[in-house]
Design an enzyme around this catalytic site. Sequence first.
Site, PDB file in Angstrom:
ATOM      1  N   TYR A 189       0.820  -1.217   0.000  1.00 16.22           N
ATOM      2  CA  TYR A 189       0.000   0.000   0.000  1.00 16.22           C
ATOM      3  C   TYR A 189       0.854   1.268   0.000  1.00 16.22           C
ATOM      4  CZ  TYR A 189      -3.942  -3.055   1.144  1.00 16.22           C
ATOM      5  OH  TYR A 189      -4.892  -4.039   1.116  1.00 16.22           O
ATOM      6  N   ASP A 244     -10.163  -9.340   8.050  1.00 15.42           N
ATOM      7  CA  ASP A 244     -11.593  -9.199   7.768  1.00 15.42           C
ATOM      8  C   ASP A 244     -12.265 -10.568   7.713  1.00 15.42           C
ATOM      9  OD1 ASP A 244     -11.627  -6.492   7.721  1.00 15.42           O
ATOM     10  OD2 ASP A 244     -12.342  -6.273   5.673  1.00 15.42           O
ATOM     11  N   ASP A 274      -4.831  -7.361   5.764  1.00 14.77           N
ATOM     12  CA  ASP A 274      -6.084  -6.676   5.471  1.00 14.77           C
ATOM     13  C   ASP A 274      -7.173  -7.718   5.169  1.00 14.77           C
ATOM     14  OD1 ASP A 274      -7.864  -4.687   4.867  1.00 14.77           O
ATOM     15  OD2 ASP A 274      -6.803  -3.916   3.126  1.00 14.77           O
ATOM     16  N   ASP A 283      -2.408 -18.006   1.427  1.00 14.10           N
ATOM     17  CA  ASP A 283      -3.620 -18.572   0.817  1.00 14.10           C
ATOM     18  C   ASP A 283      -4.071 -19.814   1.580  1.00 14.10           C
ATOM     19  OD1 ASP A 283      -1.274 -19.744  -0.096  1.00 14.10           O
ATOM     20  OD2 ASP A 283      -2.066 -20.238  -2.072  1.00 14.10           O
ATOM     21  N   LYS A 325       3.844 -15.306   1.300  1.00 11.06           N
ATOM     22  CA  LYS A 325       3.828 -16.139   0.091  1.00 11.06           C
ATOM     23  C   LYS A 325       5.277 -16.321  -0.352  1.00 11.06           C
ATOM     24  CE  LYS A 325       0.696 -16.931  -2.556  1.00 11.06           C
ATOM     25  NZ  LYS A 325       0.130 -18.264  -2.900  1.00 11.06           N
TER      26      LYS A 325
END
Length: 369
Positions: A142, A253, A249, A225, A192
Amino acid sequence: MSNPSLLILPGDGIGPEVMTEVRKVIDWYGANRGLSFDVSEDLVGGAAYDAHGAPLSDETMARAQDADAVLLGAVGGPQYDVLDFSLKPERGLLRLRKEMDLFANLRPAQCFDALADFSSLKADVVGGLDIMIVRELTSGVYFGEPRGIHKEGNERVGINTQRYTESEIARVARSAFELARKRDNRVCSMEKANVMESGVLWRDVVTEIHAAEYSDVELSHMYADAGAMQLTRWPKQFDVIVTDNLFGDLLSDLAAMLTGSLGMLPSASLGAPMANGRPKALYEPVHGSAPDIAGQGKANPIACILSFAMALRYSFDQGEEATRLEDAVEAVLADGLRTADLIGEEGRAPVSTSEMGDAVLAKLTSSLS
Ligand code: NAD
């Protein structure tokens, strides 16, 4: 010694309503547990814009930097949609996070047994769930450069850069290990590393910090993942999860929704230790200003009350008192009290924001006998 200082920023919409209930809880601790705070209150978001023409004044920013902890309600509202981006209420919150350098975002996902049926997952998968996601908040994709949209030949290309330095990874890893020591002593780091160099570095640095400083904590690694799948398959396998800004993020959630309602979710954002040893800290519910229910006494104050419980635990080293408050919330829910957001098919009558706050106070008081 002077009391620790607490800066309260109620903000907009339901922010002031839920904060009124937290003020009652703070007063209860002063009157009953000898835990007094020097509480001051200030404006943020649309309320600050209305008063000063900016979503956070320099004076309020300076007070936040000096406070032992900041507790925020929520910011935003449709009346501010027309403002320039730099003046929008959310900019006040972003300024606090940035200037206080709050690099570790703590998002607990806790499912009280009484609300297990409220989750979209089976009750035995989420009942009693208590995990903590630590998301790196100030770096990663970001913020990385280069970024932007430019033209290459005949088409546009959008670019963002995932970038992490060793020190950025190390400091959030330390936050996660420290937290784990106050909980079930287990950390799972997610990245990852199979496809991203930044993930390889992330895994290396977390492993090094663990070996050098936290070998008493159990450490595991998982690809993000796979982590998402495991969070929905059997979330109770985790204690603390540490991950980068982007994966955090998404995963926080996802984990949040395991537990049902936005009105239940607290959060903390922590930075480096100050001279007194306490971390820079901002505590806030995950939810926004909920303009659709503002001013109607319908808001659930529990997310904000549980944010104060996090402040007790992580800023003021009052773990037992934090547990007392969390137990009081759990007891109220077990009695069947529900604000409107927690009512599903069963059709029971909702309690108001202040009735919920008063019920938590009553349970706190009965915890003394
Ligand atoms: P929201 O979280 O305010 O509301 C989403 C839905 O959840 C609404 O239906 C609302 O009524 C309900 N809800 C939220 N909190 C609740 C509570 N405590 N009790 C009962 N119900 C609750 O999100 P939104 O509607 O997308 O955004 C509204 C405003 O809040 C916008 O201006 C947005 O930018 C802002 N916002 C602020 C923050 C923050 O201050 N941290 C976070 C998210 C959104």
